[in-house]
Enzyme design. Sequence first.
Site, short mmCIF file in Angstrom:
data_model
loop_
_atom_site.label_atom_id
_atom_site.label_comp_id
_atom_site.label_asym_id
_atom_site.label_seq_id
_atom_site.Cartn_x
_atom_site.Cartn_y
_atom_site.Cartn_z
CG ASP A 1 -0.36 0.03 2.53
OD1 ASP A 1 0.88 -0.04 2.60
OD2 ASP A 1 -1.10 0.11 3.53
CB SER A 2 4.57 1.71 -0.13
OG SER A 2 4.77 0.60 -0.99
CD GLU B 1 0.99 -1.35 8.12
OE1 GLU B 1 0.76 -0.56 9.06
OE2 GLU B 1 1.30 -0.97 6.98
CE LYS C 1 3.22 -5.72 4.08
NZ LYS C 1 2.79 -4.61 4.99
CG ASP D 1 0.49 -3.97 2.38
OD1 ASP D 1 0.29 -4.59 3.43
OD2 ASP D 1 1.25 -2.97 2.31
CD GLU E 1 8.21 0.09 7.41
OE1 GLU E 1 7.23 -0.62 7.15
OE2 GLU E 1 8.37 1.23 6.94
O1 KIV Z 1 3.55 -1.10 1.64
C1 KIV Z 1 4.72 -1.48 1.58
O2 KIV Z 1 5.44 -1.26 0.60
C2 KIV Z 1 5.25 -2.22 2.72
C3 KIV Z 1 6.72 -2.46 2.75
C4 KIV Z 1 7.38 -1.24 3.25
C5 KIV Z 1 7.07 -3.64 3.53
O3 KIV Z 1 4.52 -2.56 3.60
#
Ligand code: KIV
Length: 259
Positions: A43-44, A113, A111, A82, A177
């Site tokens: 989600d970056s 968090e 994924k 994510d 992280e």
């Molecule tokens: O969203 C993302 O790119 C991430 C990475 C920083 C692990 O969660």
Amino acid sequence: MQKITVKKILSKKNKTPITCLTAYSKTTAQIADKYCDIILVGDSLGMVLHGMKTTRDVTIESMILHGKTVKKFSKKSLVVFDMPYRTYTNKYIAYKNAKRVIKLTKCDAVKLEGGIKVAKIIKYLVNKKIPVMGHIGLLPQSSTNFKLKGKNIFQKKKIFQDAVAISNSGVFAIVIECVVESLAKEITKYISVPTIGIGASKYCDGQILVIDDMLGLSDFFPKFVKRYSNLREIIDKSIKNYTKDVKTRRFPSSKNVYK
Ligand code: KIV
């Protein structure tokens, strides 16, 4: 070409470093797929592609679009989706969303968090046969300060407990992280699933970076990023030359014209 499975990732613990990168597009997925064990549709992308201030504004629909593309053009790597902010607020919501995401994108895993707070949600998803990757330490979806974690004993203890809790919930790997080296080392030694570091030292079982950062395309320069290219400069020069050619009528030349 052998498809990387969750089982394969687990088998790499204490053996071979696990290689991971984020990808959001067809071309980056095709290239990363040649070399990486895991591709994360992170989600970056909210910040990297759309200039958002945080990942919290990223919608599940935009993630699904990128997830479909990345999965379609990755033949070998394990593709992880994510889950965006507020899409896993309880186990039922998490399951409904994760099931839909996997169905639409065909990604191999999701994924989430968080540590102790999401441990029960992770367990529920894993019991429902959805492979889950964890993410502890600095948590971009809930953190207001992007600072190194694990500097004091309280943070260290909390992050260690988070790692143990989600490891016991059945994650197949954990992203750690931006934490101090000693903590990443201790967690990696203690838990049985692989740890994937981003700003968490060489002691993790694998490494991940945001692709635009390592290619030198973004304007984000934290200490933990190694830049393998300076694409920003290359693109700048190319666009500058293109516009110069157009203005001076050097482009299109006879080579670019249909007769
Ligand atoms: O969203 C993302 O790119 C991430 C990475 C920083 C692990 O969660």
